[in-house]
Design an enzyme around this catalytic site. Structure first.
Site, mmCIF file in Angstrom:
data_model
loop_
_atom_site.group_PDB
_atom_site.id
_atom_site.type_symbol
_atom_site.label_atom_id
_atom_site.label_comp_id
_atom_site.label_asym_id
_atom_site.label_seq_id
_atom_site.Cartn_x
_atom_site.Cartn_y
_atom_site.Cartn_z
ATOM 1 C CD GLU A 124 -0.825 49.651 9.610
ATOM 2 O OE1 GLU A 124 -1.214 50.355 10.795
ATOM 3 O OE2 GLU A 124 -1.556 48.717 9.330
ATOM 4 C CD GLU A 269 -0.032 44.307 10.106
ATOM 5 O OE1 GLU A 269 -1.119 44.769 10.354
ATOM 6 O OE2 GLU A 269 0.985 44.670 10.457
#
Ligand SMILES: *[C@@H]1O[C@H](CO)[C@@H](O)[C@H](O)[C@H]1NC(C)=O
Ligand SMILES: *[C@@H]1O[C@H](CO)[C@@H](O)[C@H](O)[C@H]1NC(C)=O
Ligand SMILES: *[C@@H]1O[C@H](CO)[C@@H](O)[C@H](O)[C@H]1NC(C)=O
Ligand SMILES: *[C@@H]1O[C@H](CO)[C@@H](O)[C@H](O)[C@H]1NC(C)=O
Length: 485
Positions: A124, A269
């Site tokens: 991220e 995720e």
């Protein structure tokens, strides 16, 4: 046509049963295996846990050699990763990228080695919290690592990608069709997406319906789940009944607008936490996973990609008691398994709704049945408050927070809980149960109702923990949690 004999019927029946078994095989679901825990479980036990539950894909956050060694021979498809703090190195130096590939990929590529599929470069990296630190580094690091993979002869099978938070795209109107990449990273995203596309690699995105609910008090609750129970929204003739599909398709539209509407997407995720927030509990987590698995099993894709076979990685395998709580106290409770490898709630990874408890980790060793609690003789609690702060700043008291499983404890219970968490964190060392003489070790289970006073497990060692641990400064945490006392 001749009437089938009973033998033929039996054979047909057997064949049908065999087919049914095949149909009931697990969905294309992997799990994220994080290790930011004070007492991580032995990797060999974890690999057996994955096998026992038919989970054949795993995503790591680095490439720890002990974990990789345990995965060798398991046939589990593996995503290895490079943490954000390493991006600069690999962005600037191809030789270092080559060394990384040699040590962390090539080492494991042999007959019976590790089935590495992707290298996740960064984690991220474009989160706005990072203040742009990795915007210029991520793409060159990806290029260098892929080039190193290619040069080592792994490039056909092993692809570089980067797991991105869903905030890399946005939709001003909340309609998926208005989706586009965030303006501050638009050019970077374009470069990365074209690179992925030309390299036959997927776009990896993390999608969190829980956070939609957590961050927005007006968010319609049912829309966070995939059981189509709430109202729907309409977007250019497509109907959306849940935020997962809407979010996914916002990405599809963002890709379309830069000419890559067909790029493969992998959900790196997705999951639901089970404690430390009013929306984080077993019931809602189960509802979320049930809906998600049924949705995957139905093979209906999303409104923009109706035939897509979704590929997802659950977040997460275990609770991790040393994760930063800055995103929220729930951050340490994402596991579908607890800290000790016990399952939390029934589920059906085949998506048929035949929920049953996942198989627990086998061979996990616990410390002794000992708890640390506040002495009965201590009556004046106010003079002890600093002890709680100390105990919690060096352990994990997130389940005491508002809306959590231990929020109903009385004042003494709060003390005992904090003392015990610290005591367990310190592997039950006698010195860790003192607190100025106010604490004592007991052998009677100190748990109260649904509030678990855990016993720690024998840790698989420092090796796994030290690498990832973000030193957790708990001043903020303590202030928020304990101003009540
Ligand atoms: C291989 O990965 C490990 C774990 O992520 C890391 O500590 C190590 O520095 C890497 N090796 C090289 C040569 O970069
Ligand atoms: C980002 O900037 C804020 C405010 O300037 C600062 O508090 C924070 O530590 C920075 N975060 C990082 C990861 O650099
Ligand atoms: C116990 O601690 C929690 C978390 O700080 C707090 O909400 C609760 O009010 C405390 N209970 C008592 C009786 O002080
Ligand atoms: C203590 O009691 C709790 C709640 O009844 C239970 O879940 C837990 O397994 C017990 N712990 C041990 C070590 O027996």
């Amino acid at each position: 046509m001749a009437r089938p004999t009973s033998f033929a019927i039996a054979v047909t029946w057997a064949t049908l049963m065999a087919l049914t078994t095949v149909v009931e095989a697990n969905l294309d679901v992997g799990v994220n295996w994080g290790t930011i825990a004070s007492h991580p479980i032995n990797p060999s036990i974890v690999v057996n846990l994955l096998k026992d539950n038919g989970i054949n894909k795993v995503k790591l956050f680095d490439s720890d050699s002990w974990i990789m060694g345990s995965l060798a021979g398991s046939k589990i498809e593996t995503v290895v990763a490079i943490p954000n703090d390493q991006l600069e190195k690999f962005a600037n130096d191809y030789d270092l990228a080559k060394d990384w590939v040699k040590e962390n990929v090539t080492t494991y590529i042999y007959h019976g080695g590790v089935d590495i599929r992707y290298v996740a470069v960064g984690n991220e990296p474009f989160l706005t919290d990072f203040n742009g630190s990795y915007i210029k580094l991520t793409f060159p690091a990806m290029q260098n690592i892929q080039k190193a993979l290619n040069d080592a002869g792994h490039g056909d099978k092993i692809k570089v990608t980067t797991p991105l938070n869903a905030d890399v795209y946005e939709s001003p109107s909340n309609q998926p069709s208005d989706g586009r990449f965030r303006s501050d990273i638009h050019d970077t995203m374009k470069n990365i997406v074209h690179f992925l596309s030309s390299n036959n690699a997927p776009f990896m995105v993390n999608i969190y319906p829980f956070l939609s609910l957590y961050q927005n008090p007006h968010f319609p609750m049912d829309f966070a789940f995939l059981d189509s129970s709430g109202k729907s929204i309409n977007d250019k003739g497509k109907t959306y009944t849940n935020v997962f599909d809407a979010n996914y398709d916002t990405l599809v539209w963002s890709l379309k607008k830069i000419g890559e509407g067909d790029l493969k997407i992998v959900v790196g995720e997705v999951g639901w936490p089970t404690d430390a927030n009013k929306y984080a509990n077993l019931e809602l987590a189960k509802r979320f996973y049930d809906g998600l698995f049924k949705n995957l099993a139905s093979k209906k894709g999303t409104p923009m990609r109706p035939d897509e076979k979704l590929e997802i990685y659950l977040f997460s395998l275990f609770d991790e008691d040393m994760k930063s709580v800055l995103p929220g106290f729930f951050e340490r409770h994402w596991g579908i398994f607890r800290y000790d490898g016990k399952p939390k709630f029934p589920m059906d990874l085949a998506g048929n709704g035949n929920d049953k408890m996942p198989v627990a980790a086998k061979g996990v060793q616990y410390l002794e049945k000992k708890w640390c609690v506040i002495k009965n003789s201590i009556e004046d609690l106010t003079s002890e408050v600093s002890q709680i702060d100390y105990a919690c700043s060096l352990s994990d008291c997130t389940t005491l927070a508002f809306g959590s499983s231990c929020n109903d404890l009385n004042a003494r219970g709060n003390f005992s809980f904090a003392y015990n968490m610290y005591f367990q964190m310190q592997d039950q060392s006698v010195e860790a149960c003192d607190f100025g003489g106010s604490a004592e070790i007991v052998t009677k289970n100190a748990s109260v109702g649904t509030c678990l006073f855990p016993i720690q497990i024998v840790s698989a060692g420092q090796k796994l923990t030290m690498m990832n641990v973000i030193p957790f400064v708990s001043t903020v945490f303590v202030t928020i949690l304990f101003f009540v006392i």
